[in-house]
Design an enzyme around this catalytic site. Sequence first.
Site: not given
Lengths: 189, 253
Positions: A76, A169, A171
């Site tokens: 990001c 993202h 994650e």
Amino acid sequence: MIAIVKYNAGNVTSVKNAIERLGFECIVTDNSEELQQADKVIFPGVGEASSAMAYLKEKELDEVIKNLKQPFLGICLGMQLMCDYSEEGNIDCLGIFKTKVKKFPPLDLVPQMGWNSIIQNGKENENEDVYFVHSYYAEVCEETIATCNYVLNFSAALQKDNFYGVQFHPEKSGKIGEEILYKFLILNF
Amino acid sequence: MLKKRIIPCLDIKDGKTVKGVNFEGLIDAGSPVELAKRYADEGADELVFLDITATIEKRKTLADLVEVIAKEINIPFTVGGGINSLEEAATLILRGADKVSLNSSAVKRPELIQEIAGQFGSQCVVVAIDTKFTNGEWKVFVSGGRIETDLKTVDWAKKVEALGAGEILLTSMNSDGTKNGFEKSVLKEVIQVVNIPVIASGGAGSKEHFKEVFEETNVSAALAASVFHFGEISIPDLKMYLKMNNISIRTTL
């Protein structure tokens, strides 16, 4: 050991949690030696570009990062800081990827928030959407390895040598995100 | 293409999910973490945890729970319920919540939106608006929908956007719990005046209700609780149905 770059942008908690869920250990550090010695370095980031760059320069992490040789992944804002320049705060960035970061034109809701598909080699990856939250995007360039479309086509992922960057993202992108992160964590060169 | 999001909402009290669940195979049906994992695996796009605990101990319990959820869950999640200060919001965000949701506290002190957005970014701040059609207009209600305010819903929506809210979670009190479908008129009114994502909430009873709200309004997401908890609608089934009806929706293999 995996090292996560500690700086003033963003919450590293989710990245750390995701790495640990995959069974890897990691440290969060701004110590240049620890970063240089790590097997992999992850550069997360949720925040504002110019203040993040100012912090990196003050800590002399900008030069450290540019000269790392091990696999390095920007996420990001981290990815955006790896580009030449960002419109956010009108700032020169690390210059690893030869492209500019611009604000989305107000033709749709800004930020783009949610799950979107990525396009690789002209083909849309069905059933493999990833999670995006961003108001700025990196223009498509030679180092772009995947694109995404929201208002316009932009870089979803970039790569140059040992440097990788993703706008989304991993994650927070469910199982597919974990797979992407895992592939990075087991890179070997 | 950006997808429409499906968001299950879990009510939490004293660290446990409140509404009964009849999922098979859950080790602890009252465990928000178990339930959240189940939803994430089934394809939920995001999760909302709403803390309804009324004790002073709640902050600690909630923050501890958020930390566990963040370790276990691989999709974004929002935490709301009684967040009254920047400090409380910061604790939850630093423990791993992706977003915090404000409701009555934002009406009471609108600057709270600004404070949290200023420190963590607008994408972290969801403002939940409970609205009811009363005396010919949509008004904002607080304290779990019990107290009417002077605020008109569209005016409040514009104001929260101006203050830095990143999303609006709009619950129609008229339709909440009825299972008669989302209240599309107020959603349309709000969407027309703001440029941030709006999440529809209140009234989901069938798969058709989700299809209607996505077809007839520009909501970015739809939230529901009981239809998911009681297994009346399964998330994979709902998503396949929406996809077959040409709604832009995320599916996984």
